[in-house]
Design an enzyme around this catalytic site. Structure first.
Site, short mmCIF file in Angstrom:
data_model
loop_
_atom_site.label_atom_id
_atom_site.label_comp_id
_atom_site.label_asym_id
_atom_site.label_seq_id
_atom_site.Cartn_x
_atom_site.Cartn_y
_atom_site.Cartn_z
N GLY A 42 -75.16 59.02 -67.18
CA GLY A 42 -75.91 59.61 -68.27
C GLY A 42 -76.94 58.62 -68.80
O GLY A 42 -76.74 57.40 -68.68
N GLN A 52 -82.94 54.79 -74.44
CA GLN A 52 -82.52 53.64 -73.65
C GLN A 52 -83.66 53.06 -72.80
O GLN A 52 -83.57 51.95 -72.31
CB GLN A 52 -81.33 54.00 -72.75
CG GLN A 52 -80.05 54.25 -73.55
CD GLN A 52 -78.89 54.62 -72.65
OE1 GLN A 52 -78.76 55.78 -72.27
NE2 GLN A 52 -78.07 53.66 -72.29
N CYS A 69 -71.64 51.53 -70.99
CA CYS A 69 -72.97 51.98 -71.38
C CYS A 69 -74.00 51.09 -70.69
O CYS A 69 -73.84 49.87 -70.67
CB CYS A 69 -73.12 51.88 -72.90
SG CYS A 69 -74.74 52.38 -73.50
N LEU A 70 -75.03 51.70 -70.12
CA LEU A 70 -76.05 50.91 -69.43
C LEU A 70 -76.76 49.95 -70.38
O LEU A 70 -77.35 48.97 -69.94
CB LEU A 70 -77.07 51.84 -68.76
CG LEU A 70 -76.51 52.70 -67.61
CD1 LEU A 70 -77.54 53.70 -67.13
CD2 LEU A 70 -76.05 51.82 -66.45
N HIS A 84 -71.47 61.05 -75.74
CA HIS A 84 -71.94 59.65 -75.71
C HIS A 84 -73.48 59.62 -75.77
O HIS A 84 -74.06 58.84 -76.51
CB HIS A 84 -71.40 58.98 -74.43
CG HIS A 84 -71.88 57.58 -74.18
ND1 HIS A 84 -71.02 56.51 -74.04
CD2 HIS A 84 -73.13 57.06 -74.01
CE1 HIS A 84 -71.73 55.40 -73.81
NE2 HIS A 84 -73.01 55.72 -73.78
N GLU A 85 -74.12 60.49 -74.98
CA GLU A 85 -75.59 60.50 -74.93
C GLU A 85 -76.19 61.04 -76.22
O GLU A 85 -77.21 60.53 -76.70
CB GLU A 85 -76.08 61.31 -73.73
CG GLU A 85 -75.65 60.79 -72.36
CD GLU A 85 -75.88 59.32 -72.15
OE1 GLU A 85 -76.86 58.77 -72.70
OE2 GLU A 85 -75.06 58.68 -71.47
N HIS A 115 -76.45 58.42 -78.71
CA HIS A 115 -77.61 57.55 -78.53
C HIS A 115 -78.82 58.09 -79.30
O HIS A 115 -79.60 57.32 -79.86
CB HIS A 115 -78.00 57.47 -77.04
CG HIS A 115 -77.29 56.39 -76.28
ND1 HIS A 115 -77.40 55.06 -76.60
CD2 HIS A 115 -76.49 56.44 -75.18
CE1 HIS A 115 -76.68 54.34 -75.74
NE2 HIS A 115 -76.11 55.16 -74.87
ZN ZN Z 1 -74.81 54.66 -73.33
#
Ligand code: ZN
Length: 174
Positions: free
Chosen positions: A46, A51, A94-95, A136-137, A140
């Protein structure tokens, strides 16, 4: 399509609230394409536009297990319509917080309304991993990171480790 740089903590942009889009035009479609490529290359399941430094309420998700059968979801302006009372926990990463993982509990099901790649309004009942990923997204888009659900001690430790790692990645010895 082009791959974009993924921002990592403690970049303050990650704490900002993303803005709704007015329509899914060619600019948004390009953004969605770039995000999908960036997510697949990372690799992740995701990615939210914030991000890669774009404060728009756009996310891409693909939780398919088979690498050959990709099932991307393009989600703009997501709205959570309902969430289940029962919770499920996954070890999340998480990236934007490289190589840090922790168990997080979230509602096991959620129903969302959103605009897809073609600008059509859709509803989706997500459960399990997909529900966790979508929540989660969406977090963000509101400047929330998964570490915010942990104890302060654990959160600080993970931030410290992620920052230290960032420094090491930037370091060049010649
Ligand atoms: Zn994340």
């Amino acid at each position: 399509m082009s791959k974009k740089k993924i921002l990592t903590v403690p970049d303050p942009i990650l704490r900002q609230i993303s803005n709704p889009i007015s329509e899914v035009n060619s600019e948004i479609k390009n953004l969605m394409d770039d995000m999908l490529e960036t997510m697949y290359e990372a690799p992740g399941i995701g990615l939210a536009a914030v991000q890669i430094g774009i404060l728009k309420r756009v996310i891409v998700v693909d939780v398919s297990k088979d690498a050959k059968k990709k099932e991307p979801l393009f989600i703009a302006n997501p709205e959570i319509l309902s969430q289940s009372k029962d919770l499920i926990s996954y070890e999340e990463g998480c990236l934007s917080i490289p190589n840090q993982f922790a168990e997080v509990q979230r509602p096991s099901m959620c129903k969302i309304k959103y605009l897809n790649y073609n600008g059509e309004t859709k509803e989706l009942n997500a459960e399990g991993l997909l529900a966790t990923c979508i929540q989660h997204e969406i977090d963000h888009l509101n400047g929330v990171l998964f570490i915010d659900y942990l104890s302060k001690l654990k959160k600080d430790l993970m931030l410290k480790k992620a920052k230290k790692q960032k420094k090491e990645i930037d370091r060049v010895v010649v």
